[in-house]
Each structure stands twice: as structure tokens, then as C-alpha cells.
Design a protein around this motif. Sequence first.
Motif, PDB file in Angstrom:
ATOM      1  N   ALA A 228      57.154  34.020  30.299  1.00  0.00           N
ATOM      2  CA  ALA A 228      56.216  33.028  29.778  1.00  0.00           C
ATOM      3  C   ALA A 228      56.403  31.684  30.478  1.00  0.00           C
ATOM      4  CB  ALA A 228      56.402  32.877  28.269  1.00  0.00           C
ATOM      5  N   VAL A 229      57.657  31.291  30.676  1.00  0.00           N
ATOM      6  CA  VAL A 229      57.954  30.045  31.384  1.00  0.00           C
ATOM      7  C   VAL A 229      57.326  30.067  32.780  1.00  0.00           C
ATOM      8  CG1 VAL A 229      59.818  28.762  32.513  1.00  0.00           C
ATOM      9  CG2 VAL A 229      60.053  29.454  30.132  1.00  0.00           C
ATOM     10  N   ALA A 230      57.508  31.180  33.497  1.00  0.00           N
ATOM     11  CA  ALA A 230      56.968  31.285  34.845  1.00  0.00           C
ATOM     12  C   ALA A 230      55.439  31.305  34.827  1.00  0.00           C
ATOM     13  CB  ALA A 230      57.510  32.546  35.519  1.00  0.00           C
TER      14      ALA A 230
ATOM     15  N   ASN B 136      57.117  21.109  25.018  1.00  0.00           N
ATOM     16  CA  ASN B 136      56.723  20.002  25.882  1.00  0.00           C
ATOM     17  C   ASN B 136      56.240  20.525  27.236  1.00  0.00           C
ATOM     18  OD1 ASN B 136      58.381  16.800  26.570  1.00  0.00           O
ATOM     19  ND2 ASN B 136      56.299  17.469  26.910  1.00  0.00           N
ATOM     20  N   TYR B 137      56.981  21.473  27.779  1.00  0.00           N
ATOM     21  CA  TYR B 137      56.680  22.048  29.096  1.00  0.00           C
ATOM     22  C   TYR B 137      55.337  22.764  29.097  1.00  0.00           C
ATOM     23  CZ  TYR B 137      57.015  25.802  32.611  1.00  0.00           C
ATOM     24  OH  TYR B 137      56.771  26.696  33.612  1.00  0.00           O
ATOM     25  N   VAL B 138      55.106  23.647  28.140  1.00  0.00           N
ATOM     26  CA  VAL B 138      53.854  24.406  28.094  1.00  0.00           C
ATOM     27  C   VAL B 138      52.670  23.479  27.861  1.00  0.00           C
ATOM     28  CG1 VAL B 138      52.558  26.163  26.821  1.00  0.00           C
ATOM     29  CG2 VAL B 138      54.972  26.547  27.365  1.00  0.00           C
ATOM     30  N   SER B 139      52.862  22.435  27.066  1.00  0.00           N
ATOM     31  CA  SER B 139      51.752  21.531  26.743  1.00  0.00           C
ATOM     32  C   SER B 139      51.283  20.712  27.939  1.00  0.00           C
ATOM     33  CB  SER B 139      52.157  20.591  25.596  1.00  0.00           C
ATOM     34  OG  SER B 139      53.210  19.722  25.988  1.00  0.00           O
TER      35      SER B 139
ATOM     36  N   ASP C 273      56.649  22.773  13.029  1.00  0.00           N
ATOM     37  CA  ASP C 273      56.494  22.403  14.430  1.00  0.00           C
ATOM     38  C   ASP C 273      55.011  22.431  14.756  1.00  0.00           C
ATOM     39  OD1 ASP C 273      58.535  21.567  16.088  1.00  0.00           O
ATOM     40  OD2 ASP C 273      59.313  23.579  16.456  1.00  0.00           O
ATOM     41  N   PRO C 274      54.568  21.686  15.787  1.00  0.00           N
ATOM     42  CA  PRO C 274      53.201  21.893  16.262  1.00  0.00           C
ATOM     43  C   PRO C 274      53.033  23.358  16.675  1.00  0.00           C
ATOM     44  CG  PRO C 274      54.112  19.877  17.174  1.00  0.00           C
ATOM     45  CD  PRO C 274      55.246  20.594  16.497  1.00  0.00           C
ATOM     46  N   PRO C 275      52.029  24.054  16.188  1.00  0.00           N
ATOM     47  CA  PRO C 275      52.025  25.516  16.285  1.00  0.00           C
ATOM     48  C   PRO C 275      51.477  26.114  17.576  1.00  0.00           C
ATOM     49  CG  PRO C 275      50.179  24.765  14.973  1.00  0.00           C
ATOM     50  CD  PRO C 275      50.965  23.537  15.334  1.00  0.00           C
ATOM     51  N   LEU C 276      50.641  25.382  18.311  1.00  0.00           N
ATOM     52  CA  LEU C 276      49.868  26.015  19.376  1.00  0.00           C
ATOM     53  C   LEU C 276      50.750  26.675  20.432  1.00  0.00           C
ATOM     54  CD1 LEU C 276      47.183  26.681  20.665  1.00  0.00           C
ATOM     55  CD2 LEU C 276      47.165  24.401  21.703  1.00  0.00           C
ATOM     56  N   THR C 277      51.821  26.011  20.838  1.00  0.00           N
ATOM     57  CA  THR C 277      52.673  26.559  21.890  1.00  0.00           C
ATOM     58  C   THR C 277      53.218  27.929  21.521  1.00  0.00           C
ATOM     59  OG1 THR C 277      53.324  24.326  22.551  1.00  0.00           O
ATOM     60  CG2 THR C 277      54.686  26.132  23.342  1.00  0.00           C
ATOM     61  N   TYR C 278      53.569  28.107  20.259  1.00  0.00           N
ATOM     62  CA  TYR C 278      54.127  29.393  19.847  1.00  0.00           C
ATOM     63  C   TYR C 278      53.094  30.515  19.963  1.00  0.00           C
ATOM     64  CZ  TYR C 278      57.910  26.499  18.168  1.00  0.00           C
ATOM     65  OH  TYR C 278      58.945  25.602  18.104  1.00  0.00           O
ATOM     66  N   TYR C 279      51.846  30.207  19.699  1.00  0.00           N
ATOM     67  CA  TYR C 279      50.795  31.214  19.864  1.00  0.00           C
ATOM     68  C   TYR C 279      50.593  31.551  21.341  1.00  0.00           C
ATOM     69  CZ  TYR C 279      49.622  30.835  14.938  1.00  0.00           C
ATOM     70  OH  TYR C 279      49.668  30.874  13.560  1.00  0.00           O
ATOM     71  N   LEU C 280      50.798  30.574  22.214  1.00  0.00           N
ATOM     72  CA  LEU C 280      50.688  30.834  23.646  1.00  0.00           C
ATOM     73  C   LEU C 280      51.870  31.665  24.154  1.00  0.00           C
ATOM     74  CD1 LEU C 280      49.483  27.308  24.865  1.00  0.00           C
ATOM     75  CD2 LEU C 280      48.107  29.394  24.620  1.00  0.00           C
ATOM     76  N   LEU C 281      53.029  31.487  23.558  1.00  0.00           N
ATOM     77  CA  LEU C 281      54.211  32.242  23.975  1.00  0.00           C
ATOM     78  C   LEU C 281      54.257  33.641  23.355  1.00  0.00           C
ATOM     79  CD1 LEU C 281      56.942  29.448  23.594  1.00  0.00           C
ATOM     80  CD2 LEU C 281      55.967  30.290  25.736  1.00  0.00           C
ATOM     81  N   LEU C 282      53.582  33.814  22.226  1.00  0.00           N
ATOM     82  CA  LEU C 282      53.698  35.048  21.449  1.00  0.00           C
ATOM     83  C   LEU C 282      53.350  36.321  22.228  1.00  0.00           C
ATOM     84  CD1 LEU C 282      54.376  36.227  18.671  1.00  0.00           C
ATOM     85  CD2 LEU C 282      51.962  35.923  18.045  1.00  0.00           C
TER      86      LEU C 282
ATOM     87  N   ILE D 211      63.841  32.389  17.531  1.00  0.00           N
ATOM     88  CA  ILE D 211      63.792  32.404  16.061  1.00  0.00           C
ATOM     89  C   ILE D 211      62.355  32.191  15.577  1.00  0.00           C
ATOM     90  CG2 ILE D 211      64.539  31.196  13.963  1.00  0.00           C
ATOM     91  CD1 ILE D 211      67.093  30.388  15.589  1.00  0.00           C
ATOM     92  N   GLN D 212      61.704  31.180  16.143  1.00  0.00           N
ATOM     93  CA  GLN D 212      60.333  30.854  15.730  1.00  0.00           C
ATOM     94  C   GLN D 212      59.358  31.993  16.047  1.00  0.00           C
ATOM     95  OE1 GLN D 212      60.289  28.376  13.655  1.00  0.00           O
ATOM     96  NE2 GLN D 212      59.536  26.569  14.738  1.00  0.00           N
ATOM     97  N   LEU D 213      59.518  32.583  17.217  1.00  0.00           N
ATOM     98  CA  LEU D 213      58.599  33.651  17.618  1.00  0.00           C
ATOM     99  C   LEU D 213      58.827  34.923  16.823  1.00  0.00           C
ATOM    100  CD1 LEU D 213      58.605  33.004  21.451  1.00  0.00           C
ATOM    101  CD2 LEU D 213      56.641  32.765  19.916  1.00  0.00           C
ATOM    102  N   ARG D 214      60.077  35.201  16.471  1.00  0.00           N
ATOM    103  CA  ARG D 214      60.340  36.368  15.629  1.00  0.00           C
ATOM    104  C   ARG D 214      59.681  36.189  14.267  1.00  0.00           C
ATOM    105  NH1 ARG D 214      66.329  37.136  14.735  1.00  0.00           N
ATOM    106  NH2 ARG D 214      66.010  35.421  13.271  1.00  0.00           N
ATOM    107  N   SER D 215      59.778  34.988  13.714  1.00  0.00           N
ATOM    108  CA  SER D 215      59.149  34.716  12.426  1.00  0.00           C
ATOM    109  C   SER D 215      57.623  34.817  12.530  1.00  0.00           C
ATOM    110  CB  SER D 215      59.559  33.321  11.936  1.00  0.00           C
ATOM    111  OG  SER D 215      58.913  33.000  10.728  1.00  0.00           O
ATOM    112  N   LEU D 216      57.064  34.268  13.615  1.00  0.00           N
ATOM    113  CA  LEU D 216      55.613  34.315  13.792  1.00  0.00           C
ATOM    114  C   LEU D 216      55.122  35.747  13.938  1.00  0.00           C
ATOM    115  CD1 LEU D 216      52.980  32.744  14.161  1.00  0.00           C
ATOM    116  CD2 LEU D 216      53.506  32.557  16.606  1.00  0.00           C
ATOM    117  N   SER D 217      55.876  36.568  14.665  1.00  0.00           N
ATOM    118  CA  SER D 217      55.450  37.954  14.892  1.00  0.00           C
ATOM    119  C   SER D 217      55.594  38.815  13.645  1.00  0.00           C
ATOM    120  CB  SER D 217      56.247  38.569  16.042  1.00  0.00           C
ATOM    121  OG  SER D 217      57.625  38.670  15.707  1.00  0.00           O
ATOM    122  N   SER D 218      56.596  38.516  12.806  1.00  0.00           N
ATOM    123  CA  SER D 218      56.843  39.360  11.634  1.00  0.00           C
ATOM    124  C   SER D 218      56.211  38.817  10.353  1.00  0.00           C
ATOM    125  CB  SER D 218      58.355  39.532  11.423  1.00  0.00           C
ATOM    126  OG  SER D 218      58.987  38.279  11.201  1.00  0.00           O
ATOM    127  N   GLU D 219      56.200  37.485  10.203  1.00  0.00           N
ATOM    128  CA  GLU D 219      55.702  36.867   8.974  1.00  0.00           C
ATOM    129  C   GLU D 219      54.319  36.223   9.121  1.00  0.00           C
ATOM    130  OE1 GLU D 219      57.420  37.210   6.239  1.00  0.00           O
ATOM    131  OE2 GLU D 219      59.152  38.148   7.233  1.00  0.00           O
TER     132      GLU D 219
END
Length: 457
Positions: A99-101, A146-149, A74-83, A59-67
Motif C-alpha cells: 500500500a505504501v508503494a 499523513n503520507y497517503v493524504s 482518527d480521520p477515517p479515509l486513509t484506512y479505507y484506502l489502505l483496507l 490494529i486499526q485495519l484489523r478492527s475495520l475489516s472485522s468490526e
Amino acid sequence: MQSPLFLNRIGGSLGTVPIVSRSELPHLLASFFLAYIILLAVYTRYPIVYGIDGPYYLIQLRSLSSEGVIKYPDPPLTYYLLLPFYLLFPDKNLGLKFAVAFYGGLTSLLLYAAFRRVSRFSGLTAALSFVISPYTLRLANDFLKNYVSLLFLAAFIYLAVNEEDCGRAVIFSSIAAAAAALSHVLTYGVFAIFALLLFASSYLVKSGSARILRCCSAGAAATSMILLAIALSVAPQIVGYDTVKLLSFIENPFGGGSRSPLTRIDFPASVLLGSAGLVYGVLRRSRLSVLAMVSGLLLILLNLPILGRSWLFRFSLMSSIMIPPIVAPIVGEVRGKAKLTAFLLILGFMTMISLPAINALKPSISMGEYRELQRIPEYAPPGSKLLIPGVRLRYWIEALYGERYEILSKPLTPPSQIENLYMIFERGKLPRRIPRGSEVVFKGEYVMIIKLGRGLG
């Protein structure tokens, strides 16, 4: 102690910069790909993302990619790393798994590089003890931020072990601490405590490396405290308003009830490994031994059953990054052919406590439920309102159809706003009261869809 093969030095306008030698590059890549393959094998057993929060990230990544912004604070950095992975893969579930791997492999690579100066076995022990830890696997199941950080804590550990210049140690450790703060509040908090304990313990070391250790930990601790002051006063948005969670913990650290340590298979292992780190720190006086001692102390504290169950569960998962700094130096102490034996014993031990966790890693809904959710547009026209009381289904339906429906968690008020309103719930969890005039439009094996009538109130 061997000097690291990968720390060949070159001069430049920015000072001395570490580079990777050709002989060491295959081992660094091997540590990355081995972790990458292990994680990918675990997290592709099901085609959809794991954990109750898995669809939340979609949900968060769809919003970040479209909006251009995430939907929920939320703390934003992880979403930019996953994007990039979200954008690259047509199958968004698969993109998140890759991305997890990838970030697990990158963290393992940093841990290998950190302890390669001891021996290759030590580097491999650090990398693999991280990736096959039950704590790491659980974080990558439920708590991706938490995991990515943990990548930034691994970078800090690398600096604490390998950096030789005080100025660079302060700068880079400060950047790592700031990145952790912008990623997840728990990593941020543990990072700050870790740095403070490391700073205090560095005075146990009499060699010249103690100064570098103090510079590194002081930079991270000071940055963490400054960011905390800013987040608690003028700009809570810089950490995604996660300071609310921090204040909630401070107000009620024992909330959620207690839990006996005997009910957790990993608790004795945590105490054993933590004690080993403390003993090693007492017997030695070096940069590595101080790191192992502080990691051992934190490993025990993070798992002590004195906090409330909900807090203890989250704190214990941070054990993931505390284990490598303990086991890697200990393997380095073993000489000759016995080093391989020590390496295999530690990995066997970690595997033994991880196997029960792997079986529990799965999506929050069954594939049968997922397939029935894919049929929602057949029974509820796009543009309708969907009332979904259950969190598990609501996350998944919002991830699948958030742009096509208005998703609700509570009944509408006033009840006159009921046109085109559908309720979706799991079978076996029938609501206490179904409004008069409602119609069951879909009754699957797992999910029911009811078109609500005007008796809602």
C-alpha cells in the motif's frame, strides 16, 4: 510552453474531460512504477512494518475489516484506502508495504502529469523529487495517514497547473480539500494555508490563467474553512477528533523545546530550494511561477526552527509535497541538452540528502524482539490480561494478539483483579517494583514475561 500531450479533449454531457494519449501512457506508467519500485525496495528490507506507528495501522485495519469501524478515533479515509491491501495479502505486514508503494507511485504519477505540460524531464523531476525526498521516506515510515493524504495535495497541484475550466476547478479542488480533511489534520492545515497563499498570489499573474488559479485555490480554501468551522463546533468526529491536535498547537506552538537548524542535514537544502522557488516566482509571472513561489515560501516556513521540536519535526515532513512544484518548472526553463544535466543534478542532490534517512528507516523493534513476541502464547494462555508499560511493545502485542488478550497499559485497580495477569517488558527496562509472589515465566534475550502475584497495589 508545450501543450500537454496527455490532455487530449473529448466532449460529453459532463463537459470537457482530459484523457491520456497513447504516446504519453508509457511515461505515466513509468513514473508510477519507478516510484513504486523505489519505495518497495526501501520498505521491504525488513519483513514487518516500519516506525513506532506501523503496528497501530495494523490494529486499526484489523478492527475495520472485522468490526466495520476503526478501534481508535482518527480521520477515517486513509484506512479505507489502505483496507484493500490489508484484505488482499495474507501477510498483513506485506500488504501494508505494498500500500505504501502503491500510493507513493500514484502521487508520483499525478505530479508527473501535472508538470508534463512543461516537458517530460519536468514531469520526471516532479515525480522523482517527491519519491526520493527524505521527507517522503520518513512520512511513509512513521505517519502513513499523513503520507497517503499527500495524494490529495498532488491532485490539487495537478488542477492548479492544468485545469482550464473555472467551474471544474472549484468542484475538484473542493473535493481534494475535503478528502485531505478526512485523512490527516496536518495535510489539511497545510493544504488550507497553501490554497490561501496561492489565491492571494494569483493576482500577480496578468494572463487569463490567473482566473483558473483563483478558482482552484478559492474552492480549496473555502472548503477547508467550512470544514474547520464544522469540526470545531458541531461535528468534531468528521475529522476523527483531530481538531484537538490543532487546538493543542495553537495553545502551545513552542512546546517541546527548540532545535538548532544546524543539527538537521536537510535544513540548508530546504532553505536553498525554497529560495530558488521565491526567486523564480519573482522573475516570472505565470501560473507555474506563482505555484513555485508559494511552494518555496511554505517550504522555508515549514522548516524554520522557531516552533517547538515536536511540532517542527512534523511540519518539516510536509516539505515532501512542496519540493516538486519548485524544481519541475526550473528544469523546464533549461534548454537543449542541458535539461538532462539539470535533471540529474537535482536528483543527485535529493539522493544525497536522502541516503542518511534511508538507513534510519526500520521497524520500532528488532526482529529478535518480534520473534520473542511471537512466543507469548506459549507462556500466557489466551484470555489472560497483558500489562505492557512500553508503547513500542504494546502496539506490537496488540497488533499480534489484540483479539486473544486484554491489553493493559496501567496496573489494574483494585489489585484483587489480578488473576491471569502478565507483565511484558523489554530487558534492561526492569520495573522499579515487581509485586510479591510474581514469577518470571519467560526470560528472553530481548523480552521478559512475568506472571504477576497479588502483591500488586
